[in-house]
Design an enzyme around this catalytic site. Structure first.
Site, short mmCIF file in Angstrom:
data_model
loop_
_atom_site.label_atom_id
_atom_site.label_comp_id
_atom_site.label_asym_id
_atom_site.label_seq_id
_atom_site.Cartn_x
_atom_site.Cartn_y
_atom_site.Cartn_z
N LYS A 33 0.82 -1.20 0.00
CA LYS A 33 0.00 0.00 0.00
C LYS A 33 0.86 1.26 0.00
CE LYS A 33 -4.12 -1.94 2.23
NZ LYS A 33 -5.05 -1.84 3.40
N LYS A 37 1.68 4.26 -3.22
CA LYS A 37 1.50 5.71 -3.06
C LYS A 37 2.68 6.52 -3.60
CE LYS A 37 -1.45 5.44 1.08
NZ LYS A 37 -1.55 5.79 2.52
N ARG A 85 17.42 0.25 -0.86
CA ARG A 85 18.38 -0.06 0.21
C ARG A 85 18.37 -1.57 0.43
NH1 ARG A 85 18.43 2.25 6.42
NH2 ARG A 85 16.38 1.24 6.53
N ASP A 172 22.15 2.96 15.03
CA ASP A 172 23.12 1.87 15.10
C ASP A 172 24.47 2.38 15.60
OD1 ASP A 172 22.10 -0.85 13.97
OD2 ASP A 172 21.23 0.66 12.65
N HIS A 242 8.56 9.78 7.57
CA HIS A 242 7.13 10.03 7.45
C HIS A 242 6.91 11.17 6.46
CE1 HIS A 242 2.97 11.05 8.44
NE2 HIS A 242 2.88 9.86 9.03
N ASP A 291 37.10 32.76 -6.92
CA ASP A 291 38.01 31.75 -7.42
C ASP A 291 37.25 30.42 -7.51
OD1 ASP A 291 37.72 31.12 -4.77
OD2 ASP A 291 39.81 31.54 -4.22
#
Length: 306
Positions: A33, A37, A85, A172, A242, A291
């Site tokens: 779901k 989206k 990922r 972690d 979120h 520069d």
């Protein structure tokens, strides 16, 4: 999608060679779901389909099947960067993840690799993926070892992949270094790690430092404060968990209108000066000596406005 992403990257190549990744929104790939989206997430630079921490052990295969299905059926509907990922190279899931990547190599815009602790992690992954496709890569720094060896890790990663950035995995990392309980909302306990990641990334032309997630997703005031702090320090973006966090983070890491005008005028002046004078440094607006470093800053600002 692949053609659109290629065009965007060509634009990005002129202004710094990396797509902006201000809000990096991670979605658990086991939840169909939420994946469905994706076309509605029009205000975020980068969406990461997660196979790692956001997916239960029992749902890893379902997550892979969802990614395969969605990217093969619906990728043409997405007009922003879509990333995946995978699990850590030391996990029991990595071989199945690699198989998925090989099947989807033409559909993934960027590969996010968590828990990279060593040069050997990068070498192993590159060997398993093979040489037929050079992946855009963002890796996660999530341990003391990773932080202290980060320069060597990024050197290797930049040789084997198209290195795009480093994400700070604060939870972690905190557990690994022994922070007692959850770090404070100000995250003062993580100042050294965050600033070291920024500094190390700046040694590599396209390595964007992406800041830690703000886990209290309902605390939008706290998110705004931490995002603005990260942007001031030199981070180029921030993880979000979120959709309601996205506009705050996108705004925090976007340059002001005055900065954009300054950058455009400086680049125009530089190009005119190069053409007419054939020299490097020159004076801009009567007071600023321009520069190469300042030119890179101007191009970075314009890159963040696309």
């Amino acid at each position: 999608m692949a053609a659109a992403a290629a065009v965007i990257r060509q634009i990005g190549a002129y202004y710094g060679r990396s797509l902006p990744r201000r809000a990096v929104l991670t979605i658990p790939s086991s939840d169909w779901k939420k994946i469905a989206k994706l076309p509605t997430f029009t205000n975020t630079d980068c969406v990461v389909l997660d196979l790692e921490d956001g997916v239960a052990e029992s749902a890893k295969q379902i997550a892979r099947e969802n990614i395969f299905r969605y990217l093969n059926e619906s990728v043409s509907k997405i007009n922003r960067e879509i990333c995946v990922r995978i699990n850590a190279v030391t996990s029991s899931h990595i071989n199945d993840d690699v198989k998925l990547l090989k099947d989807l190599s033409t559909s993934i815009d960027c590969l996010f690799v968590p828990k990279v602790d060593s040069v050997d992690d990068m070498k192993w992954l590159a060997d398993r993926l093979g040489s037929n496709h050079r992946y855009n890569l963002v890796l996660y720094c999530e341990s003391a070892r990773s932080l202290l060896d980060l320069r060597s890790i990024l050197t290797t990663a930049s040789n084997l992949f198209s290195l795009q950035g480093v994400v700070f995995g604060s939870d972690d990392f905190s557990a690994d270094v022994g922070i007692n309980g959850r770090y404070s909302l100000e995250a003062s306990e993580l100042t050294y790690a965050r600033q070291k990641i920024i500094t190390t990334c700046r040694l590599f032309e396209n390595a964007q430092p992406i800041d830690m997630v703000y886990i209290s997703f309902k605390d939008l005031d706290g998110l705004k404060k931490q995002a603005e702090q990260g942007a001031a320090w030199g981070f180029t973006g921030k993880q979000v968990i979120h959709p309601q966090q996205v506009p705050i983070v996108q705004t925090a890491f976007s340059p002001s209108e005055a900065s954009v005008i300054w950058a455009k005028e400086l680049i125009q002046a530089y190009e005119k000066h190069e053409k007419e004078e054939g020299k490097g440094a020159f004076t801009f607006r009567g007071q600023t000596m321009v520069d190469k470093p300042l030119l890179r800053r101007a191009r970075y600002i314009l890159n963040m406005t696309r």
